[in-house]
Every structure is written in C-alpha cells, then in structure tokens.
Design an enzyme around this catalytic site. Structure first.
Site, PDB file in Angstrom:
ATOM      1  N   LYS A   9       0.838  -1.192   0.000  1.00  0.00           N
ATOM      2  CA  LYS A   9       0.000   0.000   0.000  1.00  0.00           C
ATOM      3  C   LYS A   9       0.886   1.260   0.000  1.00  0.00           C
ATOM      4  CE  LYS A   9      -2.937  -1.618   3.327  1.00  0.00           C
ATOM      5  NZ  LYS A   9      -4.215  -2.029   4.039  1.00  0.00           N
ATOM      6  N   TYR A  49     -12.618  -2.376  -1.983  1.00  0.00           N
ATOM      7  CA  TYR A  49     -12.998  -2.315  -0.570  1.00  0.00           C
ATOM      8  C   TYR A  49     -14.515  -2.213  -0.386  1.00  0.00           C
ATOM      9  CZ  TYR A  49      -8.185  -1.983   1.231  1.00  0.00           C
ATOM     10  OH  TYR A  49      -6.881  -2.247   1.593  1.00  0.00           O
ATOM     11  N   ASN A 112      -1.095  -0.090   7.702  1.00  0.00           N
ATOM     12  CA  ASN A 112      -0.596  -1.447   7.943  1.00  0.00           C
ATOM     13  C   ASN A 112       0.077  -2.090   6.729  1.00  0.00           C
ATOM     14  OD1 ASN A 112      -2.875  -2.048   6.483  1.00  0.00           O
ATOM     15  ND2 ASN A 112      -3.860  -3.283   8.066  1.00  0.00           N
ATOM     16  N   HIS A 115      -1.904  -5.390   1.674  1.00  0.00           N
ATOM     17  CA  HIS A 115      -3.194  -6.074   1.552  1.00  0.00           C
ATOM     18  C   HIS A 115      -2.923  -7.476   1.019  1.00  0.00           C
ATOM     19  CE1 HIS A 115      -7.302  -7.116   0.421  1.00  0.00           C
ATOM     20  NE2 HIS A 115      -6.761  -7.602  -0.684  1.00  0.00           N
ATOM     21  N   GLU A 126     -10.218 -10.958  -6.639  1.00  0.00           N
ATOM     22  CA  GLU A 126      -9.359  -9.761  -6.580  1.00  0.00           C
ATOM     23  C   GLU A 126      -8.303  -9.783  -7.689  1.00  0.00           C
ATOM     24  OE1 GLU A 126      -9.805  -8.899  -1.778  1.00  0.00           O
ATOM     25  OE2 GLU A 126      -7.864  -9.564  -2.556  1.00  0.00           O
TER      26      GLU A 126
HETATM   27  P1  DAT Z   1      -6.993  -7.011   6.194  1.00  0.00           P
HETATM   28  O1  DAT Z   1      -6.312  -5.883   5.441  1.00  0.00           O
HETATM   29  O2  DAT Z   1      -6.077  -7.610   7.229  1.00  0.00           O
HETATM   30  O3  DAT Z   1      -7.619  -8.039   5.294  1.00  0.00           O
HETATM   31  P2  DAT Z   1      -9.699  -6.013   6.638  1.00  0.00           P
HETATM   32  O4  DAT Z   1     -10.053  -6.589   5.320  1.00  0.00           O
HETATM   33  O5  DAT Z   1     -10.564  -6.352   7.801  1.00  0.00           O
HETATM   34  O6  DAT Z   1      -8.188  -6.341   7.035  1.00  0.00           O
HETATM   35  O7  DAT Z   1      -9.707  -4.429   6.523  1.00  0.00           O
HETATM   36  C1  DAT Z   1      -9.136  -3.808   5.388  1.00  0.00           C
HETATM   37  C2  DAT Z   1      -8.302  -2.643   5.828  1.00  0.00           C
HETATM   38  O8  DAT Z   1      -9.136  -1.679   6.443  1.00  0.00           O
HETATM   39  C3  DAT Z   1      -7.241  -2.973   6.860  1.00  0.00           C
HETATM   40  O9  DAT Z   1      -6.051  -3.427   6.277  1.00  0.00           O
HETATM   41  C4  DAT Z   1      -7.070  -1.662   7.546  1.00  0.00           C
HETATM   42  C5  DAT Z   1      -8.437  -1.049   7.500  1.00  0.00           C
HETATM   43  N1  DAT Z   1      -9.187  -1.300   8.740  1.00  0.00           N
HETATM   44  C6  DAT Z   1      -9.787  -2.457   9.102  1.00  0.00           C
HETATM   45  N2  DAT Z   1     -10.378  -2.344  10.295  1.00  0.00           N
HETATM   46  C7  DAT Z   1     -10.138  -1.068  10.710  1.00  0.00           C
HETATM   47  C8  DAT Z   1     -10.463  -0.327  11.862  1.00  0.00           C
HETATM   48  N3  DAT Z   1     -11.190  -0.849  12.855  1.00  0.00           N
HETATM   49  N4  DAT Z   1     -10.036   0.959  11.921  1.00  0.00           N
HETATM   50  C9  DAT Z   1      -9.320   1.503  10.922  1.00  0.00           C
HETATM   51  N5  DAT Z   1      -8.958   0.857   9.802  1.00  0.00           N
HETATM   52  C10 DAT Z   1      -9.367  -0.415   9.698  1.00  0.00           C
HETATM   53 MG    MG Z   2      -9.207  -7.863   3.999  1.00  0.00          MG
END
Ligand code: DAT
Ligand code: MG
Length: 150
Positions: A9, A49, A112, A115, A126
């Site tokens: 990212k 997303y 973080n 992805h 995806e």
């Molecule tokens: P991942 O990227 O581990 O698959 P996810 O699909 O649940 O996680 O969420 C996508 C992204 O959204 C994640 O990398 C960071 C952001 N995100 C998720 N939960 C969040 C939260 N509670 N607060 C802020 N950003 C969040």
């Molecule tokens: Mg995810």
C-alpha cells in the site's frame, strides 16, 4: 495452486518497503505471477474495498489507498492465501506476531502496509479485478519440487 492479490500500500511504497515485502514472499517459496506499479483510481478502490462500505473507517481507507502509488502483485503457491496472510501478520499491527511484516514495520491499523486476499475465492476475484489475464504469467521454477511437495 492458489492465487492471492498482494498490495504494498502507499505507506509501504513511500517507506521503501516494496523490496522487503517481495523478499519475504520470495524467501517463503511463493511464486510471483504478476506485478504492476500503479496509481489506484477511486473506482477501483471502491470496488476493491466494497465490503467495508458504510464502516466508520471506509472513507479513510479509500483516501489512504489512492493517496500515492501501490505495488500490486499476484503470488501463488499451495495454500497461498493462508501463507501470505501469516507472513503479513494480523490486521492490527499491535496484534501481529513478531517476525511478521505488520509487526516488524507498522504500528497503526490505518497504515498497515499491505493487503492480501482473505480466501481463495476472494483471491480469484481480486486477481481478476486488478489484473487482465495477459498481465499474469504462468510459469514454474526449476526449484519448485524442492518447495512444493506435489
Ligand atoms: P486485512 O487488510 O487484514 O484483510 P480487513 O479486510 O478487515 O483487514 O480491513 C481492510 C483494511 O481496512 C485494513 O487493512 C485496515 C483497514 N481497517 C480495518 N479495520 C479497521 C479499523 N477498525 N479501523 C481503521 N482501519 C481499519
Ligand atoms: Mg481484507
């Protein structure tokens, strides 16, 4: 053989961590099937997303992913989805295990770094969303029998 989308990212690109992410996936034994360095459009970000639409962090997430270029890749291997997510670490860096990318290089969930697809089905979806078929390479390495049992 499973495939997963992997994104470094914008924060990972800005911080010079593209090579680090690639090196860790290569060393794990995963096979690179496609890669492109690109600026993400809002339309692609919203489709990617879509599952998070309506959540409080959604707008910030879209703004983050389109804020600067990303390195988009496809990696494959046996159980690639689980293996790659393990190498990335938990979504929240403070919950990520030591030795994972998110543990070793990140602090905040909104920065973080990477992805990775969360299921084989979403991996296929995806990959199709981010890559045209002709952008993917089907190939095998001479070393594969030393990494892949079958
Ligand atoms: P991942 O990227 O581990 O698959 P996810 O699909 O649940 O996680 O969420 C996508 C992204 O959204 C994640 O990398 C960071 C952001 N995100 C998720 N939960 C969040 C939260 N509670 N607060 C802020 N950003 C969040
Ligand atoms: Mg995810």
């Amino acid at each position: 053989m499973e495939r997963s989308l992997v994104l470094v990212k914008p924060d990972g690109v800005q911080r010079g961590l593209v090579g680090e992410v690639i090196a860790r996936l290569e060393r794990r034994g995963l096979l690179l099937a496609g890669a492109k360095f690109m600026q993400v459009s809002r339309a692609l970000a919203e489709e990617h997303y879509g599952i998070h639409k309506g959540k409080p962090f959604y707008e910030g997430l879209i703004a983050y992913i389109i804020s600067a270029p990303v390195m988009a890749m496809v990696w494959e291997g046996p159980n690639a989805v689980v293996a790659i997510r393990q190498t990335m670490g938990a979504t929240r860096p403070l919950e990520a295990a030591p030795g994972t990318i998110r543990h070793d290089f990140a602090l905040e969930v909104g920065r973080n770094l990477t992805h990775a697809s969360d299921s084989p089905e979403n991996g296929a979806k995806e990959v199709a969303l981010w890559f045209k078929p002709e952008e993917l390479v089907s190939w095998r390495r001479a070393v594969d029998p030393w990494i892949f049992e079958k």
